[in-house]
Design a protein around this motif. Structure first.
Motif, PDB file in Angstrom:
ATOM      1  N   ARG A   1      43.175  -6.930  -4.934  1.00 32.26           N
ATOM      2  CA  ARG A   1      41.657  -6.553  -4.904  1.00 32.26           C
ATOM      3  C   ARG A   1      40.804  -7.293  -5.787  1.00 32.26           C
ATOM      4  O   ARG A   1      41.427  -7.425  -7.102  1.00 32.26           O
ATOM      5  CB  ARG A   1      41.546  -4.977  -4.971  1.00 32.26           C
ATOM      6  N   ILE A   2      39.559  -7.722  -5.633  1.00 33.16           N
ATOM      7  CA  ILE A   2      38.654  -8.117  -6.450  1.00 33.16           C
ATOM      8  C   ILE A   2      37.411  -7.437  -6.484  1.00 33.16           C
ATOM      9  O   ILE A   2      36.828  -7.361  -5.309  1.00 33.16           O
ATOM     10  CB  ILE A   2      38.427  -9.620  -6.343  1.00 33.16           C
ATOM     11  N   VAL A   3      36.857  -7.043  -7.848  1.00 31.15           N
ATOM     12  CA  VAL A   3      35.303  -6.363  -7.605  1.00 31.15           C
ATOM     13  C   VAL A   3      34.619  -7.112  -8.521  1.00 31.15           C
ATOM     14  O   VAL A   3      35.154  -7.390  -9.544  1.00 31.15           O
ATOM     15  CB  VAL A   3      35.623  -4.866  -8.076  1.00 31.15           C
ATOM     16  N   LYS A   4      33.451  -7.345  -8.075  1.00 28.67           N
ATOM     17  CA  LYS A   4      32.432  -8.204  -8.955  1.00 28.67           C
ATOM     18  C   LYS A   4      31.152  -7.189  -8.838  1.00 28.67           C
ATOM     19  O   LYS A   4      30.776  -6.567  -8.138  1.00 28.67           O
ATOM     20  CB  LYS A   4      32.151  -9.386  -7.991  1.00 28.67           C
TER      21      LYS A   4
ATOM     22  N   PHE B   1      44.727 -28.061   3.121  1.00 29.96           N
ATOM     23  CA  PHE B   1      44.068 -28.103   1.692  1.00 29.96           C
ATOM     24  C   PHE B   1      42.702 -27.385   1.800  1.00 29.96           C
ATOM     25  O   PHE B   1      42.133 -27.461   2.839  1.00 29.96           O
ATOM     26  CB  PHE B   1      43.876 -29.404   1.464  1.00 29.96           C
ATOM     27  N   PHE B   2      42.329 -26.647   0.675  1.00 31.77           N
ATOM     28  CA  PHE B   2      41.175 -25.893   0.490  1.00 31.77           C
ATOM     29  C   PHE B   2      40.413 -26.864  -0.386  1.00 31.77           C
ATOM     30  O   PHE B   2      41.008 -27.304  -1.471  1.00 31.77           O
ATOM     31  CB  PHE B   2      41.301 -24.455   0.128  1.00 31.77           C
ATOM     32  N   THR B   3      38.967 -27.161  -0.138  1.00 33.22           N
ATOM     33  CA  THR B   3      38.098 -27.795  -1.260  1.00 33.22           C
ATOM     34  C   THR B   3      37.294 -26.587  -2.258  1.00 33.22           C
ATOM     35  O   THR B   3      36.733 -25.851  -1.430  1.00 33.22           O
ATOM     36  CB  THR B   3      37.151 -28.565  -0.459  1.00 33.22           C
ATOM     37  N   TYR B   4      37.187 -26.754  -3.319  1.00 36.62           N
ATOM     38  CA  TYR B   4      36.424 -26.001  -4.315  1.00 36.62           C
ATOM     39  C   TYR B   4      35.690 -26.900  -5.283  1.00 36.62           C
ATOM     40  O   TYR B   4      36.016 -28.046  -5.541  1.00 36.62           O
ATOM     41  CB  TYR B   4      37.498 -25.180  -5.051  1.00 36.62           C
ATOM     42  N   GLN B   5      34.909 -26.102  -5.938  1.00 34.52           N
ATOM     43  CA  GLN B   5      33.931 -26.732  -6.958  1.00 34.52           C
ATOM     44  C   GLN B   5      34.248 -26.030  -8.191  1.00 34.52           C
ATOM     45  O   GLN B   5      34.445 -24.531  -8.257  1.00 34.52           O
ATOM     46  CB  GLN B   5      32.672 -26.645  -6.839  1.00 34.52           C
ATOM     47  N   ILE B   6      34.782 -26.353  -9.196  1.00 37.38           N
ATOM     48  CA  ILE B   6      35.030 -25.823 -10.653  1.00 37.38           C
ATOM     49  C   ILE B   6      33.783 -26.202 -11.678  1.00 37.38           C
ATOM     50  O   ILE B   6      33.598 -27.228 -11.532  1.00 37.38           O
ATOM     51  CB  ILE B   6      36.395 -25.969 -11.033  1.00 37.38           C
TER      52      ILE B   6
ATOM     53  N   ASN C   1      46.298 -26.888  -1.981  1.00 37.43           N
ATOM     54  CA  ASN C   1      46.851 -26.081  -1.040  1.00 37.43           C
ATOM     55  C   ASN C   1      47.107 -24.661  -1.295  1.00 37.43           C
ATOM     56  O   ASN C   1      47.819 -24.099  -0.456  1.00 37.43           O
ATOM     57  CB  ASN C   1      48.338 -26.851  -0.664  1.00 37.43           C
ATOM     58  N   VAL C   2      46.423 -24.381  -2.336  1.00 35.47           N
ATOM     59  CA  VAL C   2      46.496 -22.852  -2.682  1.00 35.47           C
ATOM     60  C   VAL C   2      45.115 -22.395  -2.294  1.00 35.47           C
ATOM     61  O   VAL C   2      43.983 -22.823  -2.872  1.00 35.47           O
ATOM     62  CB  VAL C   2      46.878 -22.734  -4.327  1.00 35.47           C
ATOM     63  N   PHE C   3      45.167 -21.201  -1.660  1.00 32.03           N
ATOM     64  CA  PHE C   3      43.875 -20.365  -1.489  1.00 32.03           C
ATOM     65  C   PHE C   3      43.381 -19.613  -2.797  1.00 32.03           C
ATOM     66  O   PHE C   3      44.125 -18.897  -3.478  1.00 32.03           O
ATOM     67  CB  PHE C   3      44.018 -19.275  -0.413  1.00 32.03           C
ATOM     68  N   LEU C   4      42.178 -19.893  -3.203  1.00 32.52           N
ATOM     69  CA  LEU C   4      41.460 -19.106  -4.516  1.00 32.52           C
ATOM     70  C   LEU C   4      40.370 -18.735  -4.141  1.00 32.52           C
ATOM     71  O   LEU C   4      39.227 -19.205  -3.506  1.00 32.52           O
ATOM     72  CB  LEU C   4      41.321 -20.587  -5.474  1.00 32.52           C
ATOM     73  N   PRO C   5      40.077 -17.378  -4.232  1.00 32.60           N
ATOM     74  CA  PRO C   5      38.875 -16.884  -3.947  1.00 32.60           C
ATOM     75  C   PRO C   5      37.847 -17.293  -5.061  1.00 32.60           C
ATOM     76  O   PRO C   5      37.882 -17.538  -6.265  1.00 32.60           O
ATOM     77  CB  PRO C   5      39.217 -15.240  -4.161  1.00 32.60           C
ATOM     78  N   TYR C   6      36.695 -17.353  -4.510  1.00 32.56           N
ATOM     79  CA  TYR C   6      35.319 -17.907  -5.413  1.00 32.56           C
ATOM     80  C   TYR C   6      35.179 -16.833  -6.208  1.00 32.56           C
ATOM     81  O   TYR C   6      35.315 -15.719  -6.226  1.00 32.56           O
ATOM     82  CB  TYR C   6      34.194 -17.941  -4.410  1.00 32.56           C
TER      83      TYR C   6
ATOM     84  N   ILE D   1      35.561 -20.889 -10.393  1.00 29.68           N
ATOM     85  CA  ILE D   1      35.860 -21.621  -8.922  1.00 29.68           C
ATOM     86  C   ILE D   1      34.699 -20.989  -8.025  1.00 29.68           C
ATOM     87  O   ILE D   1      34.275 -19.988  -7.976  1.00 29.68           O
ATOM     88  CB  ILE D   1      37.139 -21.095  -8.192  1.00 29.68           C
ATOM     89  N   GLU D   2      34.033 -22.062  -7.392  1.00 30.69           N
ATOM     90  CA  GLU D   2      32.932 -21.807  -6.588  1.00 30.69           C
ATOM     91  C   GLU D   2      33.191 -22.816  -5.171  1.00 30.69           C
ATOM     92  O   GLU D   2      33.881 -23.647  -5.090  1.00 30.69           O
ATOM     93  CB  GLU D   2      31.652 -22.364  -7.176  1.00 30.69           C
ATOM     94  N   LYS D   3      32.253 -22.236  -4.152  1.00 29.58           N
ATOM     95  CA  LYS D   3      32.333 -23.152  -2.956  1.00 29.58           C
ATOM     96  C   LYS D   3      31.619 -24.492  -3.316  1.00 29.58           C
ATOM     97  O   LYS D   3      30.655 -24.600  -4.111  1.00 29.58           O
ATOM     98  CB  LYS D   3      31.124 -22.476  -2.144  1.00 29.58           C
ATOM     99  N   ALA D   4      32.220 -25.438  -2.796  1.00 26.31           N
ATOM    100  CA  ALA D   4      31.881 -26.896  -3.229  1.00 26.31           C
ATOM    101  C   ALA D   4      30.533 -27.308  -2.411  1.00 26.31           C
ATOM    102  O   ALA D   4      30.473 -27.188  -1.070  1.00 26.31           O
ATOM    103  CB  ALA D   4      33.056 -27.842  -2.604  1.00 26.31           C
TER     104      ALA D   4
END
Length: 228
Positions: free
Chosen positions: A5-8, A113-118, A198-203, A218-221
């Motif tokens: 669980r993640i709460v923002k 593969f998942f694409t992310y922006q950091i 190849n690892v799913f990372l939540p934004y 980690i953000e959406k690219a």
């Protein structure tokens, strides 16, 4: 494959990046230092080297807190004690909640593969920096950063009690920018870049050094650059 669980929590308070440590301090002061999860220091003021379950960030221009796993259970201590103004740097303000979002994420290693922006990632410190600058050529430097990123992902997973058995792959596709910034009065090199893994990372979660204060988020690219 853990479900976490993640709460923002986003506040209506406007802050700058350099004010995030002061924002963190204000929250810790509100909650009390007896709640270690908010600051990751043990009673003798030694660091508790564990992936931060509470991370202090900016959402747009607004102060925000990201709570992960046990951090979700602990954030109520802040809401109970948040009854007045706090001090962030030289200003006093009330931390009024703008919005709250809740999600349950399935962390997993995938065949795709998942694409992310950091943003504001800090891969280089101590020996890592010396090794990086000694490398001859951009290809070797990129490969070095990719190995650091794999290590950051594995460290994050271990901190969440997820022991990855599969091979973790990272491919940096674009470096958007690199900047010198200050961390605890020391100059450090930060990177904004786009990568695939190849690892799913939540934004919203952080990777690497000082992820508790907004580095390595980690953000959406959304920015497209020429692939390296």
């Amino acid at each position: 494959m853990p479900q976490i669980r993640i709460v923002k929590v986003v506040f209506d308070t406007i802050i700058q990046d350099f004010e995030i440590p002061s924002f963190r301090g204000a929250v810790i002061e509100t909650v009390g230092r007896s709640h270690v999860i908010f600051h990751n220091h043990l009673s003798d003021d030694k660091l508790h080297y564990k992936y931060p379950a509470i991370q202090y960030k900016r959402e747009g221009n607004h102060a925000s807190i990201l709570c992960i796993k046990e951090g979700v259970e602990e954030i109520h201590h802040f809401f109970i004690n948040n009854i007045g103004q706090v001090r962030i740097g030289n200003k006093h303000t009330a931390l009024m909640v703008k919005n709250v979002s809740i999600q349950t994420c399935n962390f997993q290693v995938s065949d795709e593969f998942f694409t992310y922006q950091i943003k504001r990632w800090l891969p280089l410190h101590g020996e890592n920096y010396e090794k990086y600058i000694s490398l001859d050529g951009l290809v070797d430097q990129i490969a070095f950063l990719e190995r650091v990123m794999v290590g950051n992902i594995l460290s994050m997973a271990k901190g969440l009690d997820w022991f990855i058995e599969e091979a973790v792959s990272v491919k940096i596709t674009s470096i958007i920018k690199s900047n010198w910034t200050y961390l605890k009065k020391k100059k450090v090199l930060s990177f904004d870049l786009i990568f695939k893994t190849n690892v799913f990372l939540p934004y919203g979660i952080g990777l690497g050094k000082s992820s508790s204060i907004g580095f390595g988020t980690i953000e959406k690219a959304t920015i497209k650059k020429l692939a390296i």
